[in-house]
Design a protein around this motif. Structure first.
Motif, short mmCIF file in Angstrom:
data_model
loop_
_atom_site.label_atom_id
_atom_site.label_comp_id
_atom_site.label_asym_id
_atom_site.label_seq_id
_atom_site.Cartn_x
_atom_site.Cartn_y
_atom_site.Cartn_z
N VAL A 351 0.85 -1.19 0.00
CA VAL A 351 0.00 0.00 0.00
C VAL A 351 0.88 1.24 0.00
O VAL A 351 1.76 1.39 0.85
N ASP A 352 0.65 2.13 -0.97
CA ASP A 352 1.33 3.42 -1.00
C ASP A 352 0.27 4.51 -1.17
O ASP A 352 -0.84 4.24 -1.61
N ASP A 353 0.66 5.74 -0.84
CA ASP A 353 -0.33 6.81 -0.83
C ASP A 353 -0.60 7.36 -2.23
O ASP A 353 -1.69 7.83 -2.51
N SER A 354 0.40 7.35 -3.09
CA SER A 354 0.18 7.92 -4.42
C SER A 354 1.20 7.36 -5.39
O SER A 354 2.25 6.86 -5.00
N THR A 359 7.93 5.29 -11.19
CA THR A 359 9.27 4.71 -11.14
C THR A 359 9.56 4.07 -9.77
O THR A 359 10.18 3.02 -9.70
N THR A 360 9.07 4.71 -8.69
CA THR A 360 9.31 4.16 -7.36
C THR A 360 8.64 2.80 -7.22
O THR A 360 9.26 1.82 -6.79
N SER A 361 7.36 2.74 -7.61
CA SER A 361 6.61 1.49 -7.46
C SER A 361 7.24 0.36 -8.27
O SER A 361 7.31 -0.78 -7.82
P1 AMP Z 1 6.81 8.01 -8.35
O1 AMP Z 1 5.53 7.31 -8.73
O2 AMP Z 1 8.02 7.19 -8.56
O3 AMP Z 1 6.93 9.36 -9.01
O4 AMP Z 1 6.76 8.31 -6.78
C1 AMP Z 1 5.68 8.04 -5.97
C2 AMP Z 1 6.11 8.22 -4.53
O5 AMP Z 1 6.43 9.60 -4.30
C3 AMP Z 1 5.02 7.83 -3.54
O6 AMP Z 1 5.63 6.92 -2.65
C4 AMP Z 1 4.65 9.10 -2.83
O7 AMP Z 1 4.60 8.88 -1.44
C5 AMP Z 1 5.73 10.10 -3.15
N1 AMP Z 1 5.18 11.40 -3.53
C6 AMP Z 1 3.97 11.70 -4.01
N2 AMP Z 1 3.85 13.02 -4.30
C7 AMP Z 1 5.04 13.57 -4.00
C8 AMP Z 1 5.55 14.90 -4.06
N3 AMP Z 1 4.80 15.90 -4.50
N4 AMP Z 1 6.84 15.08 -3.67
C9 AMP Z 1 7.59 14.06 -3.22
N5 AMP Z 1 7.16 12.79 -3.13
C10 AMP Z 1 5.90 12.54 -3.52
#
Ligand code: AMP
Length: 469
Positions: A351-354, A359-361
């Motif tokens: 579970v992640d917030d967004s 790339t992170t996921s």
């Molecule tokens: P990505 O999908 O790789 O761009 O990164 C998603 C991750 O970045 C999620 O784990 C969020 O918790 C985090 N995230 C979401 N919005 C932001 C933001 N505005 N600045 C920094 N981190 C964020």
């Protein structure tokens, strides 16, 4: 994305403001600054300023704080959304003008800043920074009203977009203001006889302040020895549009926003997500730290056990230099590592917030499979991020938002997870207690429905600022 703070009527104002900024550090890590007013101030030199790049604890030591005596102070932590990351853009700004001198700290983005700036420059104004905040100060300097509150009201009647402000005048007034939509938070607290202004209530526990109330959307509060006075910004009233992304990701979970616990709101997002998108699995794990409360909610609602399957390093500095080619995907692996004993052989719900670029996921899924996970199901406790934010959250341009141009199935394929689901917009609104879908909140990053449109020149500037780095 910035944190602002202010205090009036405390004999250790700068020390308290320093602690306040510590508790707002999550809102910005690029620079930190304080302005304090020496009590015997008769002249403009009574406002003293110290700003530096980096974290609050790096920017301030005993020596710097000792040079900021007085009973009133304001502070700022910065995450640049408009204007580049450099010391001259570090806030609070301190300006002298015909009416005296004033310090200002700003959270939010103005959407008509470049239009106003062009007009001001044409009439002779010289800007010292590339920040949109300076526009407010120039508008104040140009105003005809005799007193600072009148000048501020005149200035704020012309700016559009998102702003929560704290200001300090050379005669010791602490001023707080919030734009008519109330995009960004600003709360008032009391500690002993002093008043405190802060982006979030997260700072109140540390400094032993009590929550008093929010600065209302469209309100200016002026705090002096005699107490607190309230004024309205001279524009027609509009519906409040508090940023829902503060609840999703940005604010600290121990804060109250809109009178609502951020932790409980995130937990509810997780519960709704489990209701909407259930999955057969053995374990629920969060992406720490931001995904933790939603994963707790998902686990509670689904009955699937919660475990910490990813451990986050808290020592990853922003200045860390990544090896170019030698170790690929270094960034995420430096920050997160999997716990093999939790995920090995398991069907895992992450579970992640967004999900922004994706790339992170993608890296997390790979990492979990390498640690033995049998299945990886990704659950996002917010809707797809399809539109950039113009009001102060640092989202990339539309072309970098994976959900702007790809379906959920395509994103799942890219991320290589076994299944992917997002929380619905209605589910999100229910979790934050909106009376009916969208009421009271701005969720433009998920819907593209912008409460305040961007002017054309301003759009060009924002796109330029957000070019991928
Ligand atoms: P990505 O999908 O790789 O761009 O990164 C998603 C991750 O970045 C999620 O784990 C969020 O918790 C985090 N995230 C979401 N919005 C932001 C933001 N505005 N600045 C920094 N981190 C964020």
């Amino acid at each position: 994305m910035c944190g602002i703070f202010g205090i009036q009527g405390h004999d250790e104002a700068a020390n308290i403001a320093y602690l306040g900024l510590h508790s707002l550090q999550h809102r910005g890590q690029e620079s930190a600054g304080l302005v304090a007013r020496a009590d015997d101030a008769k002249t403009t030199s009574g406002l003293r300023r110290h700003v530096a790049m980096g974290l609050v604890s790096d920017a301030f030591g005993r020596e710097q704080l000792d040079r900021l005596p007085g009973a009133a102070a304001i502070g700022h932590v910065r995450y640049s959304t408009a204007g580049s990351s450099e010391l001259r853009n570090a806030q609070p700004f301190l300006f002298d003008y015909a009416g005296g001198s004033v310090a200002i700290a700003h959270n939010g983005n103005l959407v008509n800043a470049s239009t106003l700036k062009a007009r001001l420059e044409a009439s002779g104004a010289i800007f010292q920074t590339t920040s949109d905040t300076e526009v407010i100060v120039h508008l104040m300097a140009h105003a005809r009203e005799p007193d600072v509150v009148g000048r501020l009201r005149a200035a704020l009647a012309q700016v559009e977009g998102a702003y929560s402000l704290t200001m300090l005048t050379d005669d010791g007034k602490l001023i707080g203001a919030r734009d008519p939509h109330g995009f960004r938070p600003l709360v008032i607290g009391r500690v002993k006889d002093a008043y405190v202004l802060s982006s979030e209530t997260s700072s109140f526990d540390l400094i032993e302040a009590d929550f008093f109330r929010e600065v209302e959307p469209g309100e200016i509060v002026v705090i002096e020895k005699g107490g607190l006075q309230s004024y309205r910004i001279a524009v027609p009233a509009v519906e409040p549009r508090f940023c829902v992304f503060e609840h999703v990701y940005f604010a600290r979970p121990d804060s109250l926003l809109n009178q609502r616990s951020v932790y409980r709101a995130r937990e509810k997002m997780g519960m709704k997500l489990a209701e909407e998108s259930p999955v057969e699995a053995d374990v629920v794990i969060p992406v720490p730290d931001s995904g933790v409360p939603a994963a707790v909610g998902f686990s509670r609602q689904s009955g699937i056990g919660f475990e910490m399957g990813l451990i986050r390093s808290h020592y990853v500095g922003r200045t860390f230099i990544e090896p170019q080619e030698s170790i690929r995907h270094f960034g995420v692996r430096l920050k997160l590592s999997p716990v093999r004993s939790v995920v090995d052989g398991k069907r895992v719900v992450v579970v992640d917030d967004s999900l922004v670029r994706g790339t992170t996921s993608r890296k997390i899924v790979k990492m979990l499979r390498n640690a033995g996970a049998r299945e990886v199901h990704l659950r996002i406790s917010a809707p797809p991020t399809t539109h950039p934010c113009y009001y102060g959250i640092d989202t990339p341009t539309r072309s970098e938002l994976v959900a702007a141009s790809h379906s959920v199935e395509e994103i799942a394929r890219y991320i290589t997870c076994d299944s992917l689901s997002y929380l619905s917009h209605d589910g999100l609104m229910a979790a934050v207690g909106a009376p009916s879908a969208g009421d009271g909140y701005c969720s433009a990053c998920f819907t593209g429905k912008y409460p305040v449109p961007l002017g054309r020149p301003d759009e060009a500037v924002l796109v330029q600022l957000r070019r991928p780095s």
